[in-house]
Scaffold this active site. Sequence first.
Site, PDB file in Angstrom:
ATOM      1  N   HIS A  57      43.031  36.028  51.963  1.00 15.04           N
ATOM      2  CA  HIS A  57      44.656  36.920  51.397  1.00 15.04           C
ATOM      3  C   HIS A  57      45.664  36.262  52.489  1.00 15.04           C
ATOM      4  CE1 HIS A  57      42.442  38.222  47.375  1.00 15.04           C
ATOM      5  NE2 HIS A  57      43.529  36.621  47.148  1.00 15.04           N
ATOM      6  N   LYS A  86      41.382  38.557  33.270  1.00 14.00           N
ATOM      7  CA  LYS A  86      40.853  39.357  34.662  1.00 14.00           C
ATOM      8  C   LYS A  86      40.615  40.928  35.140  1.00 14.00           C
ATOM      9  CE  LYS A  86      41.023  36.277  38.790  1.00 14.00           C
ATOM     10  NZ  LYS A  86      41.724  35.823  40.151  1.00 14.00           N
ATOM     11  N   ARG A 142      41.358  26.698  47.993  1.00  7.18           N
ATOM     12  CA  ARG A 142      40.768  26.135  49.050  1.00  7.18           C
ATOM     13  C   ARG A 142      39.488  25.729  47.999  1.00  7.18           C
ATOM     14  NH1 ARG A 142      39.201  32.625  46.406  1.00  7.18           N
ATOM     15  NH2 ARG A 142      40.412  31.474  44.541  1.00  7.18           N
ATOM     16  N   SER A 194      38.107  37.436  45.824  1.00 17.15           N
ATOM     17  CA  SER A 194      37.842  38.975  45.802  1.00 17.15           C
ATOM     18  C   SER A 194      36.739  39.487  44.358  1.00 17.15           C
ATOM     19  CB  SER A 194      38.669  39.607  44.804  1.00 17.15           C
ATOM     20  OG  SER A 194      40.445  39.190  45.768  1.00 17.15           O
TER      21      SER A 194
HETATM   22  P1  ADP Z   1      44.813  35.379  40.838  1.00 13.46           P
HETATM   23  O1  ADP Z   1      44.464  36.282  39.871  1.00 13.46           O
HETATM   24  O2  ADP Z   1      46.641  35.120  40.626  1.00 13.46           O
HETATM   25  O3  ADP Z   1      44.567  33.989  40.681  1.00 13.46           O
HETATM   26  P2  ADP Z   1      43.618  36.004  43.459  1.00 13.46           P
HETATM   27  O4  ADP Z   1      44.684  37.260  44.144  1.00 13.46           O
HETATM   28  O5  ADP Z   1      42.474  35.850  42.269  1.00 13.46           O
HETATM   29  O6  ADP Z   1      45.070  36.475  41.975  1.00 13.46           O
HETATM   30  O7  ADP Z   1      44.578  34.916  44.465  1.00 13.46           O
HETATM   31  C1  ADP Z   1      45.561  35.272  44.610  1.00 13.46           C
HETATM   32  C2  ADP Z   1      46.360  33.233  45.475  1.00 13.46           C
HETATM   33  O8  ADP Z   1      45.231  33.648  46.606  1.00 13.46           O
HETATM   34  C3  ADP Z   1      45.604  32.398  44.355  1.00 13.46           C
HETATM   35  O9  ADP Z   1      46.665  31.749  45.134  1.00 13.46           O
HETATM   36  C4  ADP Z   1      43.820  32.112  45.266  1.00 13.46           C
HETATM   37  O10 ADP Z   1      44.493  30.959  45.370  1.00 13.46           O
HETATM   38  C5  ADP Z   1      44.692  32.362  46.977  1.00 13.46           C
HETATM   39  N1  ADP Z   1      43.137  32.416  47.638  1.00 13.46           N
HETATM   40  C6  ADP Z   1      42.709  34.173  47.525  1.00 13.46           C
HETATM   41  N2  ADP Z   1      41.668  33.407  47.824  1.00 13.46           N
HETATM   42  C7  ADP Z   1      41.501  33.182  49.041  1.00 13.46           C
HETATM   43  C8  ADP Z   1      41.729  31.701  50.470  1.00 13.46           C
HETATM   44  N3  ADP Z   1      40.016  33.195  50.750  1.00 13.46           N
HETATM   45  N4  ADP Z   1      41.831  31.921  51.512  1.00 13.46           N
HETATM   46  C9  ADP Z   1      43.630  31.686  50.908  1.00 13.46           C
HETATM   47  N5  ADP Z   1      43.981  32.200  49.403  1.00 13.46           N
HETATM   48  C10 ADP Z   1      43.095  32.488  48.700  1.00 13.46           C
END
Ligand code: ADP
Length: 163
Positions: free
Chosen positions: A16, A40, A90, A128
């Site tokens: 992130h 989630k 990803r 996460s």
């Molecule tokens: P959500 O529940 O809305 O998917 P996340 O916190 O899991 O929330 O993810 C938020 C955004 O960050 C999403 O677009 C996800 O694809 C992106 N994301 C999560 N992990 C990574 C990473 N390692 N590299 C790049 N983008 C990421």
Amino acid sequence: MKIVFPGSFDPVTKGHLDLIQRATKLFDEVIVAILTNTSKQNLFSLDERLSFLQQATKAMPNVKVVAVKNDLTVNVVKKIGAQAILRGVRSLKDFEYEQEIALINRQLAPEIETVLLLANPEYSFLSSSMLKEVAKFNGDVTEFTSVEVAQALKRKLVQKCID
Ligand code: ADP
């Protein structure tokens, strides 16, 4: 241009943070919006997630972090006065999911564009959920997230084992 980066961030990872850092070079202001993803179950409260993200982005002057309760992403974007939504990709699986969300958001608010940035290959395996899984079995997560999150994960998961 202002862009909103919405997500659960439960908790924030280096993936992130890499995306946020890169977005700060492309946009005038990046607003990270911590939202509720009803599919989630969160380990950390909204306040905890807010504090982790504020800590982790404090050296980035054009980043603001907000926590939002029960609101649609496009409404948040409009209220903030931003023009675009940032999301990360990803993998192909991510792309399909992100495409669906982007199309729904486009239907709801055609004036708001979704910008997808490809994950840094260094972090393209990182999520996460993966972070929580590694921490649950006592793995070292310090290279995947901030110091505060790594410590909090340890405390939280030890607490869960005691409960
Ligand atoms: P959500 O529940 O809305 O998917 P996340 O916190 O899991 O929330 O993810 C938020 C955004 O960050 C999403 O677009 C996800 O694809 C992106 N994301 C999560 N992990 C990574 C990473 N390692 N590299 C790049 N983008 C990421």
